[in-house]
Design an enzyme around this catalytic site. Structure first.
Site, PDB file in Angstrom:
ATOM      1  N   ASP A 153      64.580  32.341  21.645  1.00 32.14           N
ATOM      2  CA  ASP A 153      64.174  32.803  22.972  1.00 32.14           C
ATOM      3  C   ASP A 153      62.943  32.029  23.427  1.00 32.14           C
ATOM      4  O   ASP A 153      62.810  30.843  23.119  1.00 32.14           O
ATOM      5  CB  ASP A 153      63.913  34.322  22.910  1.00 32.14           C
ATOM      6  CG  ASP A 153      64.195  35.000  24.235  1.00 32.14           C
ATOM      7  OD1 ASP A 153      63.443  34.746  25.180  1.00 32.14           O
ATOM      8  OD2 ASP A 153      65.149  35.789  24.325  1.00 32.14           O
ATOM      9  N   HIS A 222      59.639  37.115  27.772  1.00 31.80           N
ATOM     10  CA  HIS A 222      61.015  37.517  27.465  1.00 31.80           C
ATOM     11  C   HIS A 222      61.269  37.589  25.962  1.00 31.80           C
ATOM     12  O   HIS A 222      61.826  38.564  25.456  1.00 31.80           O
ATOM     13  CB  HIS A 222      61.940  36.497  28.136  1.00 31.80           C
ATOM     14  CG  HIS A 222      63.395  36.839  28.122  1.00 31.80           C
ATOM     15  ND1 HIS A 222      64.243  36.385  27.132  1.00 31.80           N
ATOM     16  CD2 HIS A 222      64.141  37.560  28.969  1.00 31.80           C
ATOM     17  CE1 HIS A 222      65.467  36.820  27.396  1.00 31.80           C
ATOM     18  NE2 HIS A 222      65.438  37.534  28.497  1.00 31.80           N
ATOM     19  N   SER A 537      70.006  40.913  28.352  1.00 35.04           N
ATOM     20  CA  SER A 537      68.970  40.381  27.451  1.00 35.04           C
ATOM     21  C   SER A 537      68.327  41.483  26.629  1.00 35.04           C
ATOM     22  O   SER A 537      67.979  41.273  25.473  1.00 35.04           O
ATOM     23  CB  SER A 537      67.855  39.724  28.261  1.00 35.04           C
ATOM     24  OG  SER A 537      68.146  38.403  28.581  1.00 35.04           O
TER      25      SER A 537
END
Ligand SMILES: *[C@@H]1O[C@H](CO)[C@@H](O)[C@H](O)[C@H]1NC(C)=O
Ligand SMILES: *[C@@H]1O[C@H](CO)[C@@H](O)[C@H](O)[C@H]1NC(C)=O
Ligand SMILES: *[C@@H]1O[C@H](CO)[C@@H](O)[C@H](O)[C@H]1NC(C)=O
Ligand SMILES: *[C@@H]1O[C@H](CO)[C@@H](O)[C@H](O)[C@H]1NC(C)=O
Length: 751
Positions: A153, A222, A537
């Site tokens: 990620d 994220h 996600s």
């Protein structure tokens, strides 16, 4: 299609706009480079030359032959893949790429592609309540302590309380990963919790790197959010400005985290070449589970295939392009493809109109200390349709007022409320307004108010407010702060409207997605605080965390067995027995193309009774030709349709004549067991299971049964759904079935 995070703290549509802009920039930059060379990914199959150095040498030999010199070869390579599979990413002209496909050892050559990176409450809701002395905690999982989850990620923020390694035993000795240092990342940033960290910046444009740091550190947030959801340590009293307060922790709170940073900059730019390098390293390093909250092109799914063949469970986000059908991504049969659902938490926000009428919306409206914003007092109320044009103009006076945005149904933006919401928020802020009431159909996305008061209402509620405005000379309203409501009064779970839907455009002969997990308004770590994000996600690391628990409890289970346990134990009804719904246009009862097996049930998954296991070599038999697309390599043209793969689901996209498939189940529960099959045929299909009773004992741990599906009519039909459930007392091992009766091949359903 452009790629980006599969999540959104406020609006994925907004991200998409940003992505388009970035793509344009990239294209211009390429032209500026003055070369027609691009990065291509060359896949060579299994590692055949043993030592990684020999593998790399063989890549260079091949490129030297092609390019004429060793120097050219060295200069063109971006990444070598040498641990889990053999291949490389290199700068080549289209002609050179084409020439490479004629080398006998080359399996495929594909252009590099960009990617989009597609909690406190969610774990309680799933029945994993770690606060109460282990109640609800599956036996033998040890919080996932010996399991390593690789998170590919945007990096990680090691100072977050979620990654404390206090009380952790030493790093498992089998770990072979590394801690790659950078300007803001020293060796102490790796720990007994974050046991490895690498980053992949080769070939990235400078503009992207300028906004980030060459280290595993996560500035976008994220990756930190996802890692803390999968394996964050328990953190007391986490909240977003008081909302959703509780203990934040990951699904496998003692699992170790290995970080692979492949997404860069605030928007999360990443390329296939880097993802493949990360997967190759993760195979080498010894991760058990890989969590990928990104869109990924299926032609490069060989990376995940090799990982699965090495015993690694690979979990991918299904995408955020729902509720439209056939929008799923990452649908290879060997991975777990995750849909997003909503949990039993809502954030009701009271609106009072000047006539004292009370209305409820939802928001993440919180108290801003040094601002009049968010405070509940009456101010003037104005209304607008909030088209792109009206929000771009500055005519309207919103100073000190609340704006009601009620888009017209025929406005194309009404189907992309995320964009409009953010634009409207900006418009009100720029105009010095005090608040926004935003009317939309349900999207399951609660935007962050960003310093003013904001609230989202249904379209019909928006109409009511508009009526009040039109009938009053000086309309007024006030917006209260959001409250957090959890528990039984909320209808949940539901599949979130943004969650991408099946059937899979790449593999219609299997059911995708595999499973739904919480992904709407999930609170998790970003830097040193906790914020909400929504998307598949966020659902993906929930499944990765649960896969880690299963791996801890059953170290010998294959990725297929772990996936089977998750799918066959999933919930298709809520705790009252009501069917799980799917949000969308319109809302409906969810089917397997919305949630696969159903909503994830971790407790059930730890004791599934039976599993549908797969020999990982079988994937080659079924998909050799799919992976070897566009390459000059013969593949087994007699490959069987994918519905013969022993998956915990059956999909027959073209049922014209009776079709028989076989499924094999392995008893992983009590040794002496009798299971009875219960068949729910898809409408219009006769489905028979033979034998209907399976007897397991010490000698007979594995049984195969036959499923015959026959169309009842001659019809150019639509998909209908059913299931096969093996029952033993309270235990139910359920697999979904989807079938479409057809007369003609390749029928386009467009009339
Ligand atoms: C990580 O490294 C930086 C220096 O690069 C240091 O300032 C910071 O305190 C470290 N954080 C942790 C959690 O060790
Ligand atoms: C509140 O005050 C802080 C520090 O004084 C400032 O950084 C912030 O922008 C202020 N917020 C608002 C909404 O004015
Ligand atoms: C927004 O306004 C600017 C300047 O007035 C104009 O150039 C632009 O085309 C407008 N954009 C849209 C989408 O209307
Ligand atoms: C495939 O490779 C063979 C040599 O191995 C060559 O003769 C043939 O022309 C190639 N076919 C295509 C379509 O490139």
């Amino acid at each position: 299609m452009e790629k980006g995070f599969l999540s959104s703290s406020s609006s994925r549509a907004h991200h998409r706009v940003a992505w388009v802009l970035l793509c344009l920039c990239m294209m211009l930059c390429r032209v500026h480079g003055g070369s027609s060379r691009k990065v291509y990914i060359v896949y060579l199959g299994e590692v055949k030359h043993g030592h990684p150095d020999h593998v790399v040498a063989s890549h260079h030999d091949m490129l030297t032959t092609l390019l004429g010199s060793k120097e050219e070869s060295m200069a063109s390579v971006v990444y070598n893949y040498k641990h889990g599979f053999s291949g490389f990413a290199a700068m080549l002209t289209p002609e050179q790429a084409k020439q490479l496909t004629e080398f006998p050892e080359v399996i495929s050559v594909e252009p590099n592609r960009r990617h989009k990176a597609s909690t406190t409450r969610s774990w309680d809701f799933l029945g994993l309540n770690y606060q109460m002395s282990g109640s609800g905690l599956p036996h033998g999982t040890n919080y996932g302590e010996d399991v390593i989850i690789g998170v590919i990620d945007s990096g990680i923020w090691p100072e977050s309380r979620s990654f404390s390694d206090q009380g952790y035993p030493p790093i498992p000795s089998r770990w072979k990963g590394m801690c790659q240092l950078g300007p803001d990342w020293d060796k102490n940033n790796c720990s007994r919790k974050i046991i490895g960290a690498r980053f992949y910046s080769a070939g990235l444009p400078d503009e992207v790197l300028k906004t980030d740091s060459l280290s595993p550190r996560d500035y976008g947030g994220h990756g930190t959010h996802c890692a803390s959801t999968a394996a964050g340590s328990a953190v007391q009293a986490a909240s977003f400005n008081g909302l959703a307060k509780g203990v934040a922790r990951g699904g496998a709170p003692h699992a170790r985290i290995a970080v692979y940073k492949t997404l860069w900059g605030a928007k999360g730019v990443g390329y296939t070449s880097a993802f493949l390098a990360a997967i190759d390293d993760a195979i080498h390093d010894g991760v058990d589970v890989l969590s990928l909250s990104v869109g990924f092109p299926d032609e490069n799914s060989f990376g995940a295939l090799h990982a699965v063949q090495k015993g690694i469970t690979v979990v991918y986000a299904g995408g955020n392009d729902g509720p439209r059908p056939q929008t799923l991504e990452n649908t290879s049969p060997w991975v777990i493809t995750v849909a997003a659902s909503k949990v039993d938490r809502s954030f009701p926000t009271a609106i009072t109109l000047g006539n004292n009428q009370h209305i409820l919306g939802q928001s993440l409206n919180y108290h801003v200390v040094n601002s009049s914003a968010g405070s509940s007092r009456f101010t003037g109320l104005v209304s607008d349709e909030c088209t792109i044009a009206s929000l771009n103009a500055t005519a309207m006076d919103v100073k000190g007022k609340i704006l009601l945005c009620s888009p017209l149904p025929e406005d194309p933006l009404a189907i992309a409320p995320g964009i409009t919401f953010n634009n409207a928020l900006q418009y009100v802020r720029n105009g010095g307004g005090s608040g926004l009431i935003f009317a939309q159909y349900t999207t399951d996305l609660l935007g962050v108010c960003q310093g003013i008061a904001c609230v989202i209402v249904d379209l019909d509620t928006g109409k009511k407010i508009k009526k009040y405005i039109l009938g009053t000379s000086s309309p007024m309203a006030k917006i209260e702060l959001a409250r957090t409501v959890i528990g039984k009064e909320i209808s949940a779970p539901k599949v979130a409207s943004f969650s991408s839907r099946g059937p899979s455009p790449d593999y219609p002969e299997i059911i995708k997605p595999d499973i739904a997990a919480p992904g709407a308004n999930i609170l998790a770590a970003v830097r040193n605080s906790y914020v909400f994000m929504s998307g598949t996600s966020m659902a993906t690391p929930h499944v990765a965390g649960i896969a880690a628990l299963l791996k801890a409890q059953h170290p010998d289970w294959s990725p297929a067995a772990i996936k089977s346990a998750i799918i066959t134990s999933a919930h298709v009804t809520d705790e009252r027995g009501m069917p799980i719904l799917a949000e969308g246009l319109p809302r409906k009862i969810a089917d397997p193309f919305d949630y696969g097996g159903g909503n994830i049930n971790p407790g059930g998954a730890t004791d599934p009774g039976l599993v549908y296991d797969i020999d990982p070599r079988d994937y080659n038999k079924f998909f050799g030709c799919t992976i070897i697309r566009r390459a000059n390599v013969s593949c087994d043209a007699t490959a069987l349709p994918a519905y013969h793969l022993n998956l915990p689901s059956i999909a027959i996209p073209e049922l014209r004549h009776p079709i028989t498939v076989w499924r094999t189940v392995t008893n992983v529960g009590e040794v002496n067991s009798v299971y009875h099959a219960e068949v729910q045929s898809p409408a219009g299909v006769r489905m028979e299971v033979e034998p209907p009773v399976l007897l397991f004992d010490a000698m007979n741990k594995v049984h195969t049964f036959k499923v015959k599906l026959s169309p009842m009519w001659k019809l150019q039909g639509d998909y209908t759904f059913g299931s096969i459930t093996c029952h033993k007392e309270q235990k139910a091992v359920r697999i979904p079935v989807a079938a479409r009766i057809t007369i003609q091949d390749f029928y386009a359903d467009v009339a």
